[in-house]
Design an enzyme around this catalytic site. Structure first.
Site, mmCIF file in Angstrom:
data_model
loop_
_atom_site.group_PDB
_atom_site.id
_atom_site.type_symbol
_atom_site.label_atom_id
_atom_site.label_comp_id
_atom_site.label_asym_id
_atom_site.label_seq_id
_atom_site.Cartn_x
_atom_site.Cartn_y
_atom_site.Cartn_z
ATOM 1 N N ILE A 131 0.828 -1.212 0.000
ATOM 2 C CA ILE A 131 0.000 0.000 0.000
ATOM 3 C C ILE A 131 0.862 1.261 0.000
ATOM 4 O O ILE A 131 0.342 2.364 0.087
ATOM 5 C CB ILE A 131 -0.964 0.042 1.205
ATOM 6 C CG1 ILE A 131 -0.181 -0.089 2.518
ATOM 7 C CG2 ILE A 131 -2.015 -1.042 1.090
ATOM 8 C CD1 ILE A 131 -1.018 0.266 3.724
ATOM 9 N N GLU A 132 2.181 1.108 -0.106
ATOM 10 C CA GLU A 132 3.027 2.297 -0.191
ATOM 11 C C GLU A 132 3.650 2.367 -1.593
ATOM 12 O O GLU A 132 3.010 2.763 -2.541
ATOM 13 C CB GLU A 132 4.050 2.294 0.956
ATOM 14 C CG GLU A 132 3.322 2.326 2.315
ATOM 15 C CD GLU A 132 4.232 2.479 3.513
ATOM 16 O OE1 GLU A 132 5.120 3.354 3.514
ATOM 17 O OE2 GLU A 132 4.052 1.704 4.478
ATOM 18 N N MET A 133 4.911 1.924 -1.760
ATOM 19 C CA MET A 133 5.512 2.023 -3.087
ATOM 20 C C MET A 133 5.334 0.743 -3.911
ATOM 21 O O MET A 133 5.555 0.739 -5.123
ATOM 22 C CB MET A 133 6.986 2.427 -2.944
ATOM 23 C CG MET A 133 7.119 3.841 -2.344
ATOM 24 S SD MET A 133 8.778 4.247 -1.699
ATOM 25 C CE MET A 133 9.682 4.555 -3.213
#
Lengths: 322, 322
Positions: A131-133
């Site tokens: 859910i980030e990079m």
């Protein structure tokens, strides 16, 4: 600004003579050093810092190609994002508020739940997190290996290393850059160093209230955190915190005490980012952590004190990436 | 770098005497001025530029709260994004490659299809576009109105305006900032101004090939674009281009000639961003636009020339947002 600086300069000379009688309170605090401790196995060199600066702004180590560390740790926004919970790959929203990277080298552990001991351990997590990079680390390294400039810069940062573009060196460079992102010389630091007029009376009252009400029990040391874990369930949060790391029932709902350095520019607050203002945050801490129902004047005083913890923002350059 | 500068300085004095005999070619070009034309109804003031700089980096005028103009027009990446097609709100991928904002004030129209005449017209589109910042403009203005600092800065930029935080002023400030993002003094500009050694022989051969093969027919003027529309369907593209704007069959597949300023740092190329290297781009232009099958040496020469169009990157600051 010129008038303010002149005022501050005059204040030093008068303040150096008069004491405000609050020495016993000041003695409970420590000014922020210019640099945090540097680990023996990752010496801080200009080459690593320069490389880390590039990597911090490098969106091509994300799977979308547009998210870098600086997207959520945005230098324009106190090196954080000023939204309740982190928004990453494909607009997905995480469970927790993005911590600032400012002064993060002074923390005893990293992430809200302290799941990594240091910045080297922290650096790679957000690159890989779905859910980030959302980037596979090997792919991130392959992407970097496509550029001659990264071969050059990794080579300079890790001389003698035959294959320097690797996970460990990526983490070390990012950690090195982050260790330069410190904010010394806040009004409170100048006050602690003897400029008695760097804080006004309300701010000093706030410091006294901060000590007398016990905030300082957890918010202590140069970064105003004990780097210890304490149970708290703020309004709207079901996050079990450190329990997810240790599996120990005793760690249920525990989070690492956040730094209060630059707290006024790193809103919103709490693990779920649901608290918008410093005043609300102070009130919640009073009821949840100290069993105290602060009156409005006390809240205003403590908030005024917290505003004095904003220091000089670090110098940095937006790098020219290859 | 010192050695390079010294070399350049020496070159000027010798170059001022010797001429390379290519004056007829040089006369076909114009050096890039430091500033583009400034419209009469949007004078360029330091206050508008400062405000525009803040707004350019302001992610809270996007519905996710994390996408700003600077996300896709990233200063670390030639003020563009270096991915084939723009990636915006919720990770959606658009149809076209992100144009650089560098020197965009020199363009006769904005966007690939020229659907806006100027930067004022261009500025608000990406804020509203569903696949870019996906923000209702009125909501964006309400968001800005929450901050005292924006009231102050809009007030300073538009003195005498009773309600300065409005759409028109938002567009004018963004346009003003963008008009400062120019890249003068490229090696080619220095050559045009008389430094005969600012280009090496291959780069000069490339300039000659660029003129003799007709590239200059469309890539002319200070930004190396005629700002006119030409039909082209590059490999993999079904984009009808300007037809979508005018509905005129004659505009089918037409796109505005892109600037070649800084072309080597604003890859990938073409409206669909499917072309990765300058060499491929030159070859495609040869076959598609000029009906010529360039040999490898010609492609290498023209690419070498195009590399000399990278100028000095603009000074700017990452603003401290409220």
């Amino acid at each position: 600004m010129a008038a303010v600086s002149l005022g501050a300069a005059l204040a030093v000379s008068s303040g150096a003579i008069a004491d405000d009688g609050l020495g016993d309170y000041r003695d409970r605090f420590e000014p922020l050093p210019h640099f945090p401790p540097i680990p023996a196995d990752n010496s801080l060199t200009p080459e690593k810092v320069e490389l880390g600066n590039m990597l911090f702004f490098e969106p091509r180590i994300s799977s979308s190609g547009v998210i870098s560390c600086a997207t959520c740790h945005n230098p324009a926004l106190g090196w954080s994002d000023r939204i309740p919970r982190a928004t990453g790959h494909d607009g997905q929203i995480g469970d927790r508020n993005t911590p600032t990277v400012l002064n993060s080298g002074f923390l005893g552990s990293q992430f809200w739940d302290g799941r990594e001991p240091d910045l080297e351990g922290q650096a790679l997590g957000p690159i890989e997190a779905d859910i980030e990079m959302a980037m596979d680390l090997d792919q991130a390294l392959e992407r970097l290996q496509e550029f001659d400039l990264y071969h050059e810069k990794f080579g300079e940062a890790y001389p003698g290393d035959e294959d320097p573009i690797n996970k460990e060196n990526l983490a070390k460079a990012l950690a090195s850059f982050q260790r330069t992102l410190n904010t010394p010389n806040s009004p409170f630091d100048r006050y602690l160093r003897g400029d008695m007029d760097a804080l006004n009376q309300q701010e000093k009252d706030g410091m006294v209230a901060f000590v007398e009400n016990g905030c300082i029990a957890c918010h202590s040391g140069p970064a105003l955190t004990d780097s210890n874990f304490w149970a708290i369930q703020v309004p709207g949060s079901t996050d079990v915190g450190r329990f997810d790391v240790t599996g120990d029932e005793a760690d249920m709902y525990k989070f690492r005490t956040p730094t209060l350095r630059n707290v006024s520019v790193t809103y919103p607050y709490m693990n779920n980012g649901a608290t918008e203002t410093l005043e609300e945050a102070v009130a919640i801490m009073g009821t949840e952590m100290l069993g105290r129902d602060f009156d409005e004047a006390t809240i205003a005083d403590i908030a005024a004190f917290l505003h004095t913890l904003t220091g000089e923002m670090p110098d940095f350059e937006v790098p020219a990436l290859p």
